[in-house]
Design a protein around this motif. Structure first.
Motif, PDB file in Angstrom:
ATOM      1  N   ARG A 155       0.813  -1.202   0.180  1.00  0.00           N
ATOM      2  CA  ARG A 155       0.096  -0.079   0.037  1.00  0.00           C
ATOM      3  C   ARG A 155       0.785   1.166   0.042  1.00  0.00           C
ATOM      4  NH1 ARG A 155      -5.402   1.217   1.735  1.00  0.00           N
ATOM      5  NH2 ARG A 155      -5.569   3.557   1.493  1.00  0.00           N
ATOM      6  N   VAL A 156       0.893   1.817  -1.164  1.00  0.00           N
ATOM      7  CA  VAL A 156       1.681   3.263  -1.263  1.00  0.00           C
ATOM      8  C   VAL A 156       0.559   4.195  -0.804  1.00  0.00           C
ATOM      9  CG1 VAL A 156       2.578   4.908  -2.665  1.00  0.00           C
ATOM     10  CG2 VAL A 156       2.854   2.443  -3.283  1.00  0.00           C
ATOM     11  N   VAL A 157       1.136   5.240   0.417  1.00  0.00           N
ATOM     12  CA  VAL A 157       0.489   6.101   1.036  1.00  0.00           C
ATOM     13  C   VAL A 157       0.950   7.534   0.626  1.00  0.00           C
ATOM     14  CG1 VAL A 157      -0.094   4.632   2.967  1.00  0.00           C
ATOM     15  CG2 VAL A 157       2.133   6.008   3.053  1.00  0.00           C
ATOM     16  N   GLN A 158       0.169   8.560   1.135  1.00  0.00           N
ATOM     17  CA  GLN A 158       0.564  10.014   0.712  1.00  0.00           C
ATOM     18  C   GLN A 158       0.236  10.641   1.939  1.00  0.00           C
ATOM     19  OE1 GLN A 158       1.341  10.790  -2.481  1.00  0.00           O
ATOM     20  NE2 GLN A 158       0.724   8.549  -3.143  1.00  0.00           N
ATOM     21  N   ASP A 159       0.771  11.892   2.158  1.00  0.00           N
ATOM     22  CA  ASP A 159       0.810  12.791   3.153  1.00  0.00           C
ATOM     23  C   ASP A 159      -0.490  13.087   3.601  1.00  0.00           C
ATOM     24  OD1 ASP A 159       1.219  14.748   5.188  1.00  0.00           O
ATOM     25  OD2 ASP A 159       1.401  16.193   3.555  1.00  0.00           O
ATOM     26  N   GLY A 160      -0.822  12.671   4.869  1.00  0.00           N
ATOM     27  CA  GLY A 160      -1.914  12.822   5.455  1.00  0.00           C
ATOM     28  C   GLY A 160      -3.005  11.702   5.610  1.00  0.00           C
ATOM     29  N   GLU A 161      -2.658  10.674   4.810  1.00  0.00           N
ATOM     30  CA  GLU A 161      -3.483   9.485   4.518  1.00  0.00           C
ATOM     31  C   GLU A 161      -3.816   8.723   5.852  1.00  0.00           C
ATOM     32  OE1 GLU A 161      -3.931   5.723   1.534  1.00  0.00           O
ATOM     33  OE2 GLU A 161      -2.693   7.359   1.115  1.00  0.00           O
ATOM     34  N   ARG A 162      -5.089   8.503   6.251  1.00  0.00           N
ATOM     35  CA  ARG A 162      -5.319   7.722   7.391  1.00  0.00           C
ATOM     36  C   ARG A 162      -5.756   6.209   6.906  1.00  0.00           C
ATOM     37  NH1 ARG A 162      -7.450  10.629  11.925  1.00  0.00           N
ATOM     38  NH2 ARG A 162      -9.084   9.165  11.987  1.00  0.00           N
ATOM     39  N   LEU A 163      -5.281   5.396   7.679  1.00  0.00           N
ATOM     40  CA  LEU A 163      -5.560   3.903   7.601  1.00  0.00           C
ATOM     41  C   LEU A 163      -5.984   3.433   8.880  1.00  0.00           C
ATOM     42  CD1 LEU A 163      -2.429   2.706   5.648  1.00  0.00           C
ATOM     43  CD2 LEU A 163      -4.727   3.397   4.757  1.00  0.00           C
ATOM     44  N   ARG A 164      -7.111   2.361   8.782  1.00  0.00           N
ATOM     45  CA  ARG A 164      -7.371   1.759   9.839  1.00  0.00           C
ATOM     46  C   ARG A 164      -7.041   0.288   9.917  1.00  0.00           C
ATOM     47  NH1 ARG A 164     -10.595   3.490  14.353  1.00  0.00           N
ATOM     48  NH2 ARG A 164     -11.520   1.831  15.491  1.00  0.00           N
ATOM     49  N   PHE A 165      -6.463  -0.126  11.103  1.00  0.00           N
ATOM     50  CA  PHE A 165      -6.205  -1.665  11.287  1.00  0.00           C
ATOM     51  C   PHE A 165      -6.696  -1.772  12.855  1.00  0.00           C
ATOM     52  CE2 PHE A 165      -2.791   0.194   8.816  1.00  0.00           C
ATOM     53  CZ  PHE A 165      -2.837  -0.602   7.766  1.00  0.00           C
ATOM     54  N   GLY A 166      -7.957  -2.806  12.914  1.00  0.00           N
ATOM     55  CA  GLY A 166      -8.406  -3.099  14.068  1.00  0.00           C
ATOM     56  C   GLY A 166      -8.940  -1.856  14.767  1.00  0.00           C
ATOM     57  N   ARG A 167      -8.610  -1.507  15.947  1.00  0.00           N
ATOM     58  CA  ARG A 167      -8.973  -0.574  16.614  1.00  0.00           C
ATOM     59  C   ARG A 167      -7.870   0.781  16.483  1.00  0.00           C
ATOM     60  NH1 ARG A 167     -11.220  -2.544  22.672  1.00  0.00           N
ATOM     61  NH2 ARG A 167     -12.345  -4.246  21.690  1.00  0.00           N
ATOM     62  N   PHE A 168      -6.633   0.521  15.720  1.00  0.00           N
ATOM     63  CA  PHE A 168      -5.869   1.579  15.402  1.00  0.00           C
ATOM     64  C   PHE A 168      -6.320   2.319  14.286  1.00  0.00           C
ATOM     65  CE2 PHE A 168      -3.288  -1.746  17.584  1.00  0.00           C
ATOM     66  CZ  PHE A 168      -2.607  -1.076  18.758  1.00  0.00           C
ATOM     67  N   THR A 169      -6.012   3.790  14.223  1.00  0.00           N
ATOM     68  CA  THR A 169      -6.019   4.744  13.181  1.00  0.00           C
ATOM     69  C   THR A 169      -4.623   4.992  12.949  1.00  0.00           C
ATOM     70  OG1 THR A 169      -8.342   5.024  13.524  1.00  0.00           O
ATOM     71  CG2 THR A 169      -7.132   6.478  12.240  1.00  0.00           C
ATOM     72  N   VAL A 170      -4.117   4.887  11.923  1.00  0.00           N
ATOM     73  CA  VAL A 170      -2.774   5.548  11.703  1.00  0.00           C
ATOM     74  C   VAL A 170      -2.942   6.616  10.454  1.00  0.00           C
ATOM     75  CG1 VAL A 170      -1.552   3.352  12.593  1.00  0.00           C
ATOM     76  CG2 VAL A 170      -2.040   3.722   9.906  1.00  0.00           C
ATOM     77  N   THR A 171      -2.089   7.734  10.730  1.00  0.00           N
ATOM     78  CA  THR A 171      -2.007   8.761   9.750  1.00  0.00           C
ATOM     79  C   THR A 171      -0.490   8.942   9.538  1.00  0.00           C
ATOM     80  OG1 THR A 171      -3.805   9.737  10.718  1.00  0.00           O
ATOM     81  CG2 THR A 171      -2.694  11.060   9.355  1.00  0.00           C
ATOM     82  N   LEU A 172      -0.131   8.950   8.246  1.00  0.00           N
ATOM     83  CA  LEU A 172       1.299   9.170   7.775  1.00  0.00           C
ATOM     84  C   LEU A 172       1.389  10.792   7.434  1.00  0.00           C
ATOM     85  CD1 LEU A 172       0.884   5.989   6.663  1.00  0.00           C
ATOM     86  CD2 LEU A 172       3.131   6.358   6.497  1.00  0.00           C
TER      87      LEU A 172
END
Length: 329
Positions: A155-172
């Motif tokens: 998964r290639v990501v961009q600035d500010g992109e949010r992803l959800r994994f279980g109860r985790f939300t991650v933002t790059l």
């Protein structure tokens, strides 16, 4: 003729002195117990409660009993002479051993924050062994492709992109590497097939990672660089603060780094990462980089003063032990 001989003698003395200085700088380093701070205590496994394990450099395991995500995932840690004199590649045996020691069987994601070898080289193999999605910039995707990772696992990501994994939300979030590695900037623009020179692992895009879970937030700043204003408006209780080579910068840079990362997110606790000599295997005690490459003593003296002035708690992370990064906050 005697002037020539005298000049040669002086040159020989200077060369010997400089060689001795370099030798001392390569073989001496700060005592980590004096400078990395009071470690956080181990946290028992409680279902639904976040725990983090520090696995050297900027490799961090976030787990809550349901979901596990890993930053970077660097375990091979080739020694100083192999990495300088020969090409490097992921060490499958060492990776497997370190995953077992750290209790890692399944991961939802391996999130790479830039593509230097001490961050990205092992990540595709870790993803293959754990069923994880490899997440990161395009340069990291090319590291994965070169290792044979299927495109649907990247998964290639961009600035500010949010992803959800279980109860985790991650933002790059857009970031930068510390200035010391400017010569290894640029991008990996095609699949990189190991073995490769460490200089082939170009930085690509750099990110900080905001990890949020049930109202609490932690920021992973993998390298001692910053983009001015990039974290404004973001909030994190804890910062895992990359400090590699920060001791080679001046106080003005260190102050700007503190302001743009720690103060910008309103952190109440700072946990230094990326301070260890990553040419040493993880089954040996973690030690700081030699003085020739960094000065952890200078860095930690500065951080201790800034933390005290701003009311921020400065603590250390034990190797492999699970901790609650928010305990007591």
């Amino acid at each position: 003729m005697r002037y020539v001989l005298r000049a040669i003698a002086v040159a020989a003395v200077l060369l010997a002195l400089s060689g001795g200085w370099i030798g001392w700088q390569l073989t001496h380093r700060p005592d980590p117990d004096l400078y990395t701070g009071q470690p956080l205590p181990p946290a028992p496994a409680v279902p639904g409660v976040l725990r983090v394990r520090f696995l050297g450099v900027s490799t961090l395991l976030f787990e809550d009993g349901e979901t596990a995500i890993l930053t970077d995932g660097f375990f091979s840690r080739p020694g100083p002479w192999p990495r300088l004199l020969a090409k490097v590649a992921p060490d499958r045996e060492r990776i497997a051993r370190e995953l077992r020691k750290s209790g890692i069987e399944r991961l939802a994601a391996v999130i790479v924050l830039h593509s230097h070898y001490d961050h990205a080289m092992d990540a595709p193999e870790v993803a293959l062994r754990t069923g994880a999605l490899l997440v990161g910039p395009e340069s990291t995707a090319n590291v994965g492709r070169g290792w044979g990772l299927a495109e649907q696992r990247i998964r290639v990501v961009q600035d500010g992109e949010r992803l959800r994994f279980g109860r985790f939300t991650v933002t790059l979030l857009r970031s930068a590497h510390s200035p010391v590695s400017a010569r290894l900037g640029g991008a990996i623009d095609r699949p990189l097939r190991p073995p490769a020179w460490i200089s082939d692992y170009r930085e690509g895009d750099s990110y900080a990672l905001l990890v949020e879970r049930e109202g609490r937030a932690a920021l992973v700043q993998a390298s001692a660089g910053y983009v001015e204003g990039a974290l404004n408006g973001r909030r994190a209780d804890v910062v895992f603060l990359g400090v590699g080579a920060l001791g080679k910068e001046d106080d003005a840079y260190r102050q700007a780094y503190w302001d743009e990362v720690v103060r910008a997110v309103g952190a109440r606790r700072v946990l230094p990462i990326h301070w260890d000599d990553f040419t040493r295997p993880l089954d040996e005690p973690l030690l700081p980089l030699p003085y020739l490459l960094d000065d952890l003593a200078r860095t930690m003296t500065f951080l201790a003063a800034r933390a005290a002035a701003d009311g921020v708690e400065l603590r250390a992370l034990p190797l492999r032990e699970p901790v609650d990064p928010f305990a007591g906050l």
